[in-house]
Design an enzyme around this catalytic site. Structure first.
Site, mmCIF file in Angstrom:
data_model
loop_
_atom_site.group_PDB
_atom_site.id
_atom_site.type_symbol
_atom_site.label_atom_id
_atom_site.label_comp_id
_atom_site.label_asym_id
_atom_site.label_seq_id
_atom_site.Cartn_x
_atom_site.Cartn_y
_atom_site.Cartn_z
ATOM 1 N N ARG A 136 -7.757 -1.052 -6.589
ATOM 2 C CA ARG A 136 -8.197 -0.075 -5.596
ATOM 3 C C ARG A 136 -8.484 1.221 -6.347
ATOM 4 O O ARG A 136 -7.688 1.632 -7.192
ATOM 5 C CB ARG A 136 -7.142 0.147 -4.496
ATOM 6 C CG ARG A 136 -6.916 -1.078 -3.611
ATOM 7 C CD ARG A 136 -6.060 -0.728 -2.405
ATOM 8 N NE ARG A 136 -6.773 0.106 -1.476
ATOM 9 C CZ ARG A 136 -6.198 0.781 -0.468
ATOM 10 N NH1 ARG A 136 -4.887 0.715 -0.307
ATOM 11 N NH2 ARG A 136 -6.912 1.517 0.346
ATOM 12 N N ARG A 193 0.859 -1.175 0.000
ATOM 13 C CA ARG A 193 0.000 0.000 0.000
ATOM 14 C C ARG A 193 0.906 1.240 0.000
ATOM 15 O O ARG A 193 2.107 1.132 0.139
ATOM 16 C CB ARG A 193 -0.930 0.028 1.222
ATOM 17 C CG ARG A 193 -0.220 -0.321 2.522
ATOM 18 C CD ARG A 193 -0.754 0.396 3.705
ATOM 19 N NE ARG A 193 -0.548 1.836 3.593
ATOM 20 C CZ ARG A 193 0.626 2.447 3.790
ATOM 21 N NH1 ARG A 193 1.723 1.754 4.067
ATOM 22 N NH2 ARG A 193 0.715 3.760 3.701
ATOM 23 N N GLY A 194 0.276 2.394 -0.175
ATOM 24 C CA GLY A 194 1.025 3.633 -0.329
ATOM 25 C C GLY A 194 1.060 3.996 -1.798
ATOM 26 O O GLY A 194 1.365 3.155 -2.656
ATOM 27 N N ALA A 195 0.731 5.236 -2.129
ATOM 28 C CA ALA A 195 0.544 5.626 -3.523
ATOM 29 C C ALA A 195 1.748 5.296 -4.410
ATOM 30 O O ALA A 195 1.582 4.668 -5.464
ATOM 31 C CB ALA A 195 0.192 7.115 -3.601
ATOM 32 N N GLN A 223 -1.938 1.799 10.576
ATOM 33 C CA GLN A 223 -0.703 1.935 9.804
ATOM 34 C C GLN A 223 0.317 2.817 10.514
ATOM 35 O O GLN A 223 1.522 2.604 10.392
ATOM 36 C CB GLN A 223 -1.004 2.503 8.414
ATOM 37 C CG GLN A 223 -1.771 1.562 7.497
ATOM 38 C CD GLN A 223 -3.256 1.859 7.502
ATOM 39 O OE1 GLN A 223 -3.813 2.289 8.510
ATOM 40 N NE2 GLN A 223 -3.904 1.632 6.379
ATOM 41 N N ASP A 245 -2.706 10.315 -1.539
ATOM 42 C CA ASP A 245 -2.968 9.285 -2.538
ATOM 43 C C ASP A 245 -3.382 9.890 -3.871
ATOM 44 O O ASP A 245 -3.284 9.239 -4.905
ATOM 45 C CB ASP A 245 -4.062 8.344 -2.032
ATOM 46 C CG ASP A 245 -3.545 7.464 -0.915
ATOM 47 O OD1 ASP A 245 -3.111 6.341 -1.211
ATOM 48 O OD2 ASP A 245 -3.553 7.917 0.247
ATOM 49 N N ASN A 273 -6.344 11.709 0.987
ATOM 50 C CA ASN A 273 -5.384 10.953 1.798
ATOM 51 C C ASN A 273 -6.139 10.118 2.821
ATOM 52 O O ASN A 273 -7.366 10.172 2.905
ATOM 53 C CB ASN A 273 -4.397 11.912 2.479
ATOM 54 C CG ASN A 273 -3.178 11.181 3.024
ATOM 55 O OD1 ASN A 273 -2.565 10.379 2.322
ATOM 56 N ND2 ASN A 273 -2.838 11.423 4.272
ATOM 57 N N LYS A 274 -5.402 9.364 3.590
ATOM 58 C CA LYS A 274 -5.982 8.440 4.563
ATOM 59 C C LYS A 274 -7.013 9.133 5.443
ATOM 60 O O LYS A 274 -6.828 10.269 5.865
ATOM 61 C CB LYS A 274 -4.862 7.851 5.424
ATOM 62 C CG LYS A 274 -5.300 6.857 6.486
ATOM 63 C CD LYS A 274 -6.018 5.659 5.886
ATOM 64 C CE LYS A 274 -5.181 4.905 4.896
ATOM 65 N NZ LYS A 274 -5.915 3.768 4.281
#
Length: 321
Positions: A82, A44-46, A186, A227, A237-238
């Protein structure tokens, strides 16, 4: 250490779902295995998702070399594994553009995506550290970060956490508060793990404590990733990012977003045009239905600056991505 890479015909990743208890390497040989890793957040993570998308197409180009219809379907499945982070689809499409030239050309392009993200992390670390020093003056700042933006999310070094690491190396950091990042933690699991490896003094705080800690004067700046960054400067973002932005605005402290140029989406006018992924109730509770958006939208007017690998965008001065 590269947290995602191509090794002997397969994609290797550090399984982020196993951290911090176990450092487990997964070898992904098929598109189905890669998509499962993306959807389970093993990767995960852009920036890392962009690399995963490109490597996924490299896998597909080898498996479906003589079946164009199956290859097109595999690329589509990778792009949409996703929906919110723009890098995943971009990485997949970039590698897919080389399909007419054969699997080796596709793999070479996927490796180029990886190498560019590695270089971008190093550039963002320098630019971001310079900006923090400019905004916070001679004092060593106390920073709050949210979610995970280190090497796990970006192959090596990281985005916002890369800036934290650079400030630490310069001796210009007082400490970090890592927001735990509900519901999958996270921040508490991954960011704390990376900061510990770097020897950075830090504490973990529950998500909802962030704005209060800012109001109490315990945070000098907020720094996090993205993201997707929309054409008007809205930041996707998150989930929890928006709350921290409001807290920073109220406290009068900088709110800084660090993300590579590959995350800037000029084709999407604003945050209201972005599909926000809902990950379902199971991650939150087993006793009732839950609403579980994985991301939120932070309006551009709450952002002080956006740092990419190429530039610093002073949103507070009216600059746009």
């Amino acid at each position: 250490m590269r947290t995602i890479d191509w090794v002997n015909g397969a994609v290797e990743i550090i399984d982020q779902t196993a951290l911090p208890g176990e450092e487990r390497i997964l070898r992904l040989h098929t598109v189905g295995e890669l998509i499962a890793a993306i959807q389970s957040l093993a990767v995960r993570g852009a920036p890392a998702l962009g690399v995963a998308g490109a490597f996924g197409v490299a896998l597909a180009s080898r498996v479906h070399l003589d079946d164009p219809a199956a290859l097109d379907l595999a690329v589509q499945r990778i792009e949409t594994a996703r929906p919110t982070a723009v890098n995943l689809a971009r990485g997949a499409r970039r590698a897919a553009a080389l399909i007419p030239h054969g699997p080796e050309a596709v793999l070479a392009e996927a490796r180029a995506v990886r190498d560019e993200e590695i270089a971008a992390s190093a550039a963002m670390a320098r630019l971001g550290a310079d900006l923090v020093a400019e905004l916070c003056g001679e004092e060593r700042p106390r920073l709050l970060t949210h979610c995970n933006t280190g090497g796990l999310a970006a192959v090596t070094v990281g985005t916002a956490l890369g800036v934290v690491g650079e400030l630490h190396r310069r001796g210009r950091l007082a400490g970090v508060i890592a927001s735990e990042t509900r519901p999958l933690l996270q921040g508490a699991r991954l960011t704390s793990w990376e900061l510990t490896r770097w020897g950075v003094e830090h504490r973990v705080a529950v998500d909802s404590a962030g704005p209060f800690l800012m109001a109490r004067g315990e945070v000098d700046a907020v720094i996090l990733g993205a993201d997707r960054i929309c054409a008007n400067g809205d930041v996707i973002n998150k989930i929890g990012t928006y709350s921290h932005a409001l807290g920073a605005h109220r406290a009068g402290i900088p709110f800084l977003v660090v993300a590579p140029e590959s995350t800037v989406d000029r084709d999407t006018p604003s945050g209201t045009d972005v599909e926000i992924e809902d990950r379902g109730s199971a991650e939150v509770t087993a006793w009732s239905e839950a609403v579980n958006p994985a991301f939120d939208i932070t309006p551009y007017d709450l952002v002080t600056a956006i740092v990419t690998d190429r530039r610093v965008i002073r949103v507070d001065r009216g600059e746009k991505p």
